[in-house]
Design a protein around this motif. Structure first.
Motif, mmCIF file in Angstrom:
data_model
loop_
_atom_site.group_PDB
_atom_site.id
_atom_site.type_symbol
_atom_site.label_atom_id
_atom_site.label_comp_id
_atom_site.label_asym_id
_atom_site.label_seq_id
_atom_site.Cartn_x
_atom_site.Cartn_y
_atom_site.Cartn_z
ATOM 1 N N LEU A 165 7.096 12.910 -7.709
ATOM 2 C CA LEU A 165 8.231 12.940 -6.790
ATOM 3 C C LEU A 165 9.496 12.418 -7.462
ATOM 4 N N PRO A 166 9.892 13.010 -8.585
ATOM 5 C CA PRO A 166 11.070 12.492 -9.294
ATOM 6 C C PRO A 166 12.383 12.796 -8.573
ATOM 7 N N ASP A 167 12.359 13.726 -7.640
ATOM 8 C CA ASP A 167 13.591 14.109 -6.947
ATOM 9 C C ASP A 167 13.997 13.104 -5.872
ATOM 10 N N LEU A 168 13.072 12.258 -5.459
ATOM 11 C CA LEU A 168 13.415 11.254 -4.455
ATOM 12 C C LEU A 168 14.345 10.213 -5.071
ATOM 13 N N SER A 169 15.176 9.639 -4.216
ATOM 14 C CA SER A 169 16.031 8.560 -4.715
ATOM 15 C C SER A 169 15.158 7.359 -5.087
ATOM 16 N N LYS A 170 15.699 6.484 -5.889
ATOM 17 C CA LYS A 170 14.928 5.316 -6.348
ATOM 18 C C LYS A 170 14.471 4.449 -5.173
ATOM 19 N N TRP A 171 15.322 4.299 -4.163
ATOM 20 C CA TRP A 171 14.953 3.467 -3.009
ATOM 21 C C TRP A 171 13.813 4.102 -2.221
ATOM 22 N N ARG A 172 13.839 5.411 -2.093
ATOM 23 C CA ARG A 172 12.738 6.084 -1.385
ATOM 24 C C ARG A 172 11.450 5.983 -2.189
ATOM 25 N N GLN A 173 11.561 6.091 -3.510
ATOM 26 C CA GLN A 173 10.377 5.919 -4.350
ATOM 27 C C GLN A 173 9.819 4.508 -4.192
ATOM 28 N N ILE A 174 10.694 3.527 -4.202
ATOM 29 C CA ILE A 174 10.250 2.132 -4.046
ATOM 30 C C ILE A 174 9.604 1.925 -2.691
ATOM 31 N N ASN A 175 10.219 2.465 -1.635
ATOM 32 C CA ASN A 175 9.641 2.328 -0.291
ATOM 33 C C ASN A 175 8.276 3.007 -0.202
ATOM 34 N N LEU A 176 8.156 4.181 -0.780
ATOM 35 C CA LEU A 176 6.884 4.902 -0.765
ATOM 36 C C LEU A 176 5.821 4.136 -1.559
ATOM 37 N N ILE A 177 6.209 3.609 -2.710
ATOM 38 C CA ILE A 177 5.268 2.817 -3.512
ATOM 39 C C ILE A 177 4.818 1.587 -2.741
ATOM 40 N N LEU A 178 5.745 0.877 -2.106
ATOM 41 C CA LEU A 178 5.388 -0.318 -1.333
ATOM 42 C C LEU A 178 4.473 0.023 -0.159
ATOM 43 N N LEU A 179 4.761 1.122 0.521
ATOM 44 C CA LEU A 179 3.920 1.537 1.652
ATOM 45 C C LEU A 179 2.505 1.877 1.185
ATOM 46 N N LEU A 180 2.399 2.687 0.139
ATOM 47 C CA LEU A 180 1.077 3.073 -0.365
ATOM 48 C C LEU A 180 0.341 1.873 -0.959
ATOM 49 N N ASP A 181 1.054 1.002 -1.659
ATOM 50 C CA ASP A 181 0.422 -0.185 -2.244
ATOM 51 C C ASP A 181 -0.112 -1.125 -1.171
ATOM 52 N N SER A 182 0.690 -1.368 -0.147
ATOM 53 C CA SER A 182 0.226 -2.275 0.909
ATOM 54 C C SER A 182 -0.960 -1.663 1.659
ATOM 55 N N SER A 183 -0.954 -0.364 1.847
ATOM 56 C CA SER A 183 -2.103 0.292 2.485
ATOM 57 C C SER A 183 -3.351 0.148 1.627
ATOM 58 N N ALA A 184 -3.191 0.328 0.318
ATOM 59 C CA ALA A 184 -4.333 0.196 -0.597
ATOM 60 C C ALA A 184 -4.856 -1.234 -0.626
ATOM 61 N N ILE A 185 -3.969 -2.202 -0.590
ATOM 62 C CA ILE A 185 -4.384 -3.610 -0.599
ATOM 63 C C ILE A 185 -5.168 -3.943 0.663
ATOM 64 N N ILE A 186 -4.671 -3.525 1.798
ATOM 65 C CA ILE A 186 -5.360 -3.804 3.068
ATOM 66 C C ILE A 186 -6.722 -3.120 3.098
ATOM 67 N N LEU A 187 -6.774 -1.872 2.691
ATOM 68 C CA LEU A 187 -8.045 -1.145 2.664
ATOM 69 C C LEU A 187 -9.034 -1.810 1.709
ATOM 70 N N GLY A 188 -8.582 -2.185 0.527
ATOM 71 C CA GLY A 188 -9.458 -2.860 -0.439
ATOM 72 C C GLY A 188 -9.985 -4.180 0.088
ATOM 73 N N PHE A 189 -9.120 -4.946 0.748
ATOM 74 C CA PHE A 189 -9.545 -6.223 1.310
ATOM 75 C C PHE A 189 -10.601 -6.020 2.395
ATOM 76 N N LEU A 190 -10.367 -5.052 3.292
ATOM 77 C CA LEU A 190 -11.321 -4.823 4.381
ATOM 78 C C LEU A 190 -12.667 -4.329 3.860
ATOM 79 N N LEU A 191 -12.643 -3.412 2.902
ATOM 80 C CA LEU A 191 -13.897 -2.900 2.349
ATOM 81 C C LEU A 191 -14.677 -3.993 1.625
ATOM 82 N N SER A 192 -13.995 -4.771 0.807
ATOM 83 C CA SER A 192 -14.697 -5.817 0.068
ATOM 84 C C SER A 192 -15.202 -6.908 1.003
#
Length: 128
Positions: free
Chosen positions: A44-71
């Motif tokens: 997704l290189p066409d997204l602005s840097k802020w949108r990329q950062i927001n998307l990364i933070l959203l996906l990262d926090s989702s992955a962290i929560i999922l990993g914590f619950l599964l473990s």
């Protein structure tokens, strides 16, 4: 009225459990965070840097929560199996370990404990 036993038999068990949860979560999360970053930046290189950062933070926090619950679920199942195995080792041969998923490693371990306990109980009955 029966008194319900606490899940953790001691504070040491509780500390060990939460250390396991954190270590399992971190082992899986760090590679996933890097993967998410690479995917967002490369795909997704066409997204602005802020949108990329927001998307990364959203996906990262989702992955962290999922990993914590599964473990946490894995560690809870291990501790419950361990606690029930200690009760069997303490002499309560009528106790059986609950099998939630007989295809998982923990389920197979519980099944083996139950088979051992049944055979031991039969041998003791034969000797008596």
């Amino acid at each position: 009225m029966s008194k319900q036993k606490p899940f953790f038999s001691s504070m040491a068990d509780e500390r060990i459990a939460y250390r396991f949860v954190l270590s399992f979560a971190l082992m899986g999360i760090i590679p996933m965070l890097l993967t998410i970053y690479i995917v967002v930046v490369m795909w997704l290189p066409d997204l602005s840097k802020w949108r990329q950062i927001n998307l990364i933070l959203l996906l990262d926090s989702s992955a962290i929560i999922l990993g914590f619950l599964l473990s946490r679920n894995v560690v809870k199942a291990l501790l419950k199996t361990s606690q029930e195995a200690r009760e069997i080792a303490g002499g309560d041969l009528t106790k059986r370990i609950e099998i939630r998923n007989d295809r998982s490693e923990i389920g197979q371990l519980a099944q083996s404990f139950n088979q051992i306990t049944t055979r031991l109980e039969q041998k003791i009955m034969e000797l008596q």
